[in-house]
Scaffold this active site. Structure first.
Site, short mmCIF file in Angstrom:
data_model
loop_
_atom_site.label_atom_id
_atom_site.label_comp_id
_atom_site.label_asym_id
_atom_site.label_seq_id
_atom_site.Cartn_x
_atom_site.Cartn_y
_atom_site.Cartn_z
N ASN A 193 0.92 -1.27 -0.05
CA ASN A 193 -0.13 0.08 -0.25
C ASN A 193 0.63 1.28 0.12
OD1 ASN A 193 -2.09 2.00 1.87
ND2 ASN A 193 -2.93 0.80 0.40
N ASN A 244 -1.89 1.90 4.93
CA ASN A 244 -0.55 2.52 4.63
C ASN A 244 -0.77 3.88 3.90
OD1 ASN A 244 2.24 2.89 4.24
ND2 ASN A 244 2.84 0.83 3.85
N ARG A 298 -1.19 4.53 0.87
CA ARG A 298 -2.32 4.84 -0.38
C ARG A 298 -3.49 5.30 0.38
NH1 ARG A 298 -5.86 2.93 -3.96
NH2 ARG A 298 -5.61 3.88 -6.04
N CYS A 299 -3.79 4.33 1.55
CA CYS A 299 -4.68 4.43 2.21
C CYS A 299 -5.14 5.90 2.61
CB CYS A 299 -4.93 3.40 3.18
SG CYS A 299 -5.27 1.68 2.62
N MET A 300 -4.01 6.61 3.09
CA MET A 300 -4.10 7.72 3.79
C MET A 300 -4.17 8.98 2.89
SD MET A 300 -2.08 7.06 7.59
CE MET A 300 -0.53 6.87 6.56
#
Length: 409
Positions: A351, A394, A396-398
């Site tokens: 991620n 991680n 990308r999620c944030m």
């Protein structure tokens, strides 16, 4: 001073790897202080975060981007700015929608009290309370429950409530009740902020079929890739294909749906497979036996394109999208043991957020994967995320890119 810099001219995202210009984030606020052991599963967390450390970790993540000239937009600031710019009617609708969607459902007396409480606050503080939740002590009411309004502790995963798709957006219907209210803020800013109000919507949460941004990828200006996951259904992707096909201004010609394991802790495509460079992809070998692909033809597929099962292996499928041989990098590298792969997959080892082709941001804890990326010619900008990772996401999620430079393929 606007949250957007002078270069921002609206949503523009036609790749996963183009130089990142504008990105939306949210530093975890008081909402993560209201996560308790009894509610971990309900709130979609693996453990209770140490709030101070989690915020410091997030600030380190943001600093990496700001140091490289990226316009980092904080969600709270964007919502507050939109509210101050909005009409009286839009402000009232925003507050009333919040009250109607509140979990737990408010009594009429508590609804009146919450409305008065919010409207008594300066805009920024009001938005913070909408996100963090409101206790009976803050509200000054009697209740068996401490929380009159539940928190939205997953808001720091800005990737999921909506996705930037070309010059438009998809605003999502989230799988779990605890996250559905998060889209309130996206709906509000895209209806009311002067820089965003003309953005076309390709999906609306009123359609009530689950899809989340961790499953939505823009591989290039012709191809979307969407995960069939624990959070996104194939039927939803079929509806999305119909919506995009119906918009005559959209350039996309193809949607590829990718089936991934339906795990609650690895819930989106971006926890199994990501694109980090023009021809370099990071994946978890755990998904090898589960990967399955469907094609949607947006050019010749009729008014309502249907999924066509594609029997290609992963490398051949990716080659058909990027028109060159892909380099597939496994989590942990080629020599990783099953235990190493499992550990780094668990902490979102795929991620990463690409901020330029071959330049990515991710947790320092995934040491084997970081080394494998370096060996493959990918530069990793690491940051410490031991607390943030307990929310199961991680870099990308944030992050939700709002604008990227186009890639010269």
């Amino acid at each position: 001073m606007s949250v957007f810099d002078s270069k921002f001219n609206g949503i523009h995202v036609y790749s996963e790897i183009g130089e990142l210009e504008t990105v939306l984030v949210h530093e975890p606020g008081r909402e993560i202080d209201y996560i308790t052991p009894a509610r971990l599963d309900e709130l979609l967390f693996s453990a209770i975060l140490e709030s101070h450390d989690a915020r410091k970790e997030h600030q380190s993540f943001v600093k990496i981007m700001k140091d490289r000239g990226i316009n980092v937009v904080e969600l709270t600031d964007l919502v507050a700015e939109t509210y101050d710019l909005a009409s009286k009617a839009a402000k009232e609708e925003f507050i009333e929608t919040f009250l109607e969607e509140t979990v737990p459902v408010l009594t009429e007396a508590n609804k009146k009290a919450v409305r008065a409480f919010l409207l008594s606050k300066p805009t920024h503080e009001m938005v913070e309370f909408m996100m963090s939740g409101i206790t009976k002590y803050e509200l000054g009411v009697e209740s068996e429950n401490e929380l009159i309004v539940d928190p939205m502790p997953n808001l720091y995963f800005t990737r999921d409530p909506f996705a930037s798709v070309g010059n438009g957006v998809t605003i999502h219907f989230m799988r779990y009740i605890v996250r559905r209210r998060e889209t309130l803020f996206a709906r509000f800013v895209f209806r009311n902020h002067p820089k965003l109000v003309k953005t076309p919507w390709y999906y609306d949460p009123a359609m009530k079929m689950p899809i989340e941004g961790g499953d939505v990828f823009i591989y290039n200006n012709e191809t979307l890739v969407v995960g069939v996951s624990e959070r996104t259904d194939l039927d939803t992707i079929t509806l999305l294909a119909k919506n995009i096909k119906a918009n005559k201004e959209v350039e996309f010609k193809r949607i590829v749906a990718i089936n991934v394991p339906k795990w609650t802790n690895l819930m989106h495509l971006d926890t199994w497979l990501t694109m980090l460079d023009k021809n370099k992809f990071l994946y978890s070998p755990i998904a090898n036996d589960v990967f399955k692909f469907w094609d949607y033809d947006l050019v010749n597929g009729g008014a309502e394109p249907q999924p066509q099962l594609n029997g290609l292996p992963l490398d051949k499928l990716l080659a058909s999208i990027i028109n060159k041989e892909p380099v597939l990098i496994p989590i942990g590298g080629a020599g990783a043991t099953e235990m190493e792969i499992a550990r780094e997959t668990n902490f979102d080892g795929t991620n990463y957020l690409a901020i330029k082709p071959g330049l990515v941001i991710g947790y320092d804890r995934n040491e084997k994967t970081n080394a494998a990326l370096k060996a493959a010619g990918i530069t990793v900008l690491p940051f410490h995320g031991n607390q943030l990772s307990l929310g199961m996401g991680n870099a990308r999620c944030m992050s939700m890119p709002l604008s990227r430079k186009d890639v010269k393929w």
